[in-house]
Design a protein around this motif. Sequence first.
Motif, PDB file in Angstrom:
ATOM      1  N   SER A  34       3.990   3.095 -11.971  1.00 43.99           N
ATOM      2  CA  SER A  34       2.682   3.696 -11.787  1.00 43.99           C
ATOM      3  C   SER A  34       2.263   3.638 -10.326  1.00 43.99           C
ATOM      4  O   SER A  34       2.874   2.954  -9.512  1.00 43.99           O
ATOM      5  N   PRO A  35       1.209   4.384  -9.962  1.00 45.23           N
ATOM      6  CA  PRO A  35       0.733   4.381  -8.589  1.00 45.23           C
ATOM      7  C   PRO A  35       0.339   2.977  -8.128  1.00 45.23           C
ATOM      8  O   PRO A  35      -0.089   2.145  -8.911  1.00 45.23           O
ATOM      9  N   ALA A  36       0.494   2.767  -6.819  1.00 46.60           N
ATOM     10  CA  ALA A  36       0.135   1.466  -6.265  1.00 46.60           C
ATOM     11  C   ALA A  36      -1.374   1.244  -6.356  1.00 46.60           C
ATOM     12  O   ALA A  36      -2.168   2.178  -6.266  1.00 46.60           O
ATOM     13  N   LYS A  37      -1.752   0.000  -6.532  1.00 49.72           N
ATOM     14  CA  LYS A  37      -3.167  -0.333  -6.616  1.00 49.72           C
ATOM     15  C   LYS A  37      -3.818  -0.197  -5.244  1.00 49.72           C
ATOM     16  O   LYS A  37      -3.194  -0.422  -4.216  1.00 49.72           O
ATOM     17  N   SER A  38      -5.093   0.152  -5.249  1.00 49.54           N
ATOM     18  CA  SER A  38      -5.827   0.260  -4.006  1.00 49.54           C
ATOM     19  C   SER A  38      -6.040  -1.124  -3.410  1.00 49.54           C
ATOM     20  O   SER A  38      -6.391  -2.071  -4.104  1.00 49.54           O
ATOM     21  N   GLU A  39      -5.808  -1.225  -2.111  1.00 45.48           N
ATOM     22  CA  GLU A  39      -5.986  -2.475  -1.389  1.00 45.48           C
ATOM     23  C   GLU A  39      -6.698  -2.177  -0.078  1.00 45.48           C
ATOM     24  O   GLU A  39      -6.669  -1.043   0.408  1.00 45.48           O
ATOM     25  N   PRO A  40      -7.322  -3.173   0.527  1.00 46.62           N
ATOM     26  CA  PRO A  40      -7.934  -2.947   1.846  1.00 46.62           C
ATOM     27  C   PRO A  40      -6.876  -2.572   2.872  1.00 46.62           C
ATOM     28  O   PRO A  40      -5.718  -3.003   2.785  1.00 46.62           O
ATOM     29  N   ALA A  41      -7.253  -1.771   3.843  1.00 44.90           N
ATOM     30  CA  ALA A  41      -6.330  -1.416   4.909  1.00 44.90           C
ATOM     31  C   ALA A  41      -5.984  -2.647   5.730  1.00 44.90           C
ATOM     32  O   ALA A  41      -6.851  -3.484   6.001  1.00 44.90           O
ATOM     33  N   PRO A  42      -4.727  -2.785   6.137  1.00 43.94           N
ATOM     34  CA  PRO A  42      -4.365  -3.903   7.005  1.00 43.94           C
ATOM     35  C   PRO A  42      -5.046  -3.766   8.363  1.00 43.94           C
ATOM     36  O   PRO A  42      -5.428  -2.666   8.768  1.00 43.94           O
ATOM     37  N   ARG A 216      -8.282   4.958   8.042  1.00 48.11           N
ATOM     38  CA  ARG A 216      -7.528   4.444   6.898  1.00 48.11           C
ATOM     39  C   ARG A 216      -8.514   3.707   5.994  1.00 48.11           C
ATOM     40  O   ARG A 216      -8.678   2.485   6.081  1.00 48.11           O
ATOM     41  N   PRO A 217      -9.195   4.436   5.101  1.00 49.88           N
ATOM     42  CA  PRO A 217     -10.242   3.813   4.290  1.00 49.88           C
ATOM     43  C   PRO A 217      -9.730   2.746   3.333  1.00 49.88           C
ATOM     44  O   PRO A 217     -10.469   1.856   2.944  1.00 49.88           O
ATOM     45  N   GLU A 218      -8.478   2.868   2.922  1.00 46.91           N
ATOM     46  CA  GLU A 218      -7.830   1.832   2.110  1.00 46.91           C
ATOM     47  C   GLU A 218      -6.330   1.918   2.375  1.00 46.91           C
ATOM     48  O   GLU A 218      -5.860   2.837   3.036  1.00 46.91           O
ATOM     49  N   ALA A 219      -5.584   0.938   1.889  1.00 50.87           N
ATOM     50  CA  ALA A 219      -4.194   0.788   2.296  1.00 50.87           C
ATOM     51  C   ALA A 219      -3.353   2.025   2.046  1.00 50.87           C
ATOM     52  O   ALA A 219      -2.487   2.376   2.852  1.00 50.87           O
ATOM     53  N   ASN A 220      -3.577   2.730   0.942  1.00 59.48           N
ATOM     54  CA  ASN A 220      -2.691   3.819   0.545  1.00 59.48           C
ATOM     55  C   ASN A 220      -3.049   5.167   1.139  1.00 59.48           C
ATOM     56  O   ASN A 220      -2.321   6.132   0.927  1.00 59.48           O
ATOM     57  N   THR A 221      -4.185   5.260   1.853  1.00 61.30           N
ATOM     58  CA  THR A 221      -4.690   6.570   2.274  1.00 61.30           C
ATOM     59  C   THR A 221      -4.985   6.624   3.767  1.00 61.30           C
ATOM     60  O   THR A 221      -5.651   5.743   4.315  1.00 61.30           O
ATOM     61  N   LEU A 222      -4.480   7.674   4.402  1.00 64.94           N
ATOM     62  CA  LEU A 222      -4.820   7.996   5.783  1.00 64.94           C
ATOM     63  C   LEU A 222      -5.593   9.306   5.763  1.00 64.94           C
ATOM     64  O   LEU A 222      -5.221  10.239   5.044  1.00 64.94           O
ATOM     65  N   VAL A 223      -6.675   9.389   6.530  1.00 59.41           N
ATOM     66  CA  VAL A 223      -7.486  10.602   6.586  1.00 59.41           C
ATOM     67  C   VAL A 223      -7.473  11.133   8.016  1.00 59.41           C
ATOM     68  O   VAL A 223      -7.708  10.376   8.967  1.00 59.41           O
ATOM     69  N   TYR A 224      -7.207  12.418   8.161  1.00 49.59           N
ATOM     70  CA  TYR A 224      -7.085  13.046   9.481  1.00 49.59           C
ATOM     71  C   TYR A 224      -7.943  14.303   9.531  1.00 49.59           C
ATOM     72  O   TYR A 224      -7.960  15.107   8.601  1.00 49.59           O
TER      73      TYR A 224
END
Length: 277
Positions: A34-42, A216-224
């Motif tokens: 399954s998809p990775a769990k949301s985590e805070p961005a490093p 990078r609002p959370e670990a799995n997502t980059l916004v551009y």
Amino acid sequence: MKNPYILTTLILAAASCAILPTARAQKADAGKGSPAKSEPAPRLPDGHPDFSGVWYPGVIKDIDHIPPNENHRGYDPKVTPQEKPSFQPWAAAKIKLMGATSDNHLELLVPNLECMPRGALSYFIGSGYAIQLVQNVRELALLTESDTTWRYIPTDGRPHPKYMDPQWNGNSVARWEGDTLVVDTVSLDTRAWIGYPDYLGWFPSDEVHYTERISRPEANTLVYQATVEDPKVLTKPWVSVPRKFTWARGKWINERYNCTNMSDYQQLSPDKKPVTA
């Protein structure tokens, strides 16, 4: 090597190939599920978000099982439609003539089809290839599969140099606004191509100015998101829809792809000319 920043970038790139994964079709040791769990961005040692990693265009629920024909669009045009550029009359007329030269229209005019770089923005907003970011507290390097190119961006708030020669990716400097990195880019080679998320695009003038915003609002997502200002070509600034990328989480290996012998152009050409050595 005279430029220490190029040396730094090459060192970062070499390190990234050893420890940071990437992208397109070659699976490494990846778990299934399954998809990775949301985590805070490093975070970097200075507290700013760390963008390091391999990023794939679009919101991908399961990076382990990407259908081969999936459209990796970084936004939903039904929810957030992309406004088209507003061209000066002369630029609109030129683009119309350029697009009428073949059945594939403007796609045949993208510089990388003739073995030239795409240009700074196209790796974020005009390409379906993965990108890799390598970052420390002073600088950010962008590495790409497509045409195996890179961008170097100092992030310490320095100004642009007083004297600059035009370059395919321009000259970029960056500063932080909270957790968002704001990249300022000028001095673009006018042969570069400004692609937007329909694989079309246009050409810049010698007065073009890019403002890019990366978060990078959370670990799995980059916004551009990018803003293009070019008073010679556009009647008003063009702003891209915020584009999302999914973190590959170490499950993909970056391939190296280079254009050779004009094969990309010939494969798309209506004439289908054979590739010669």
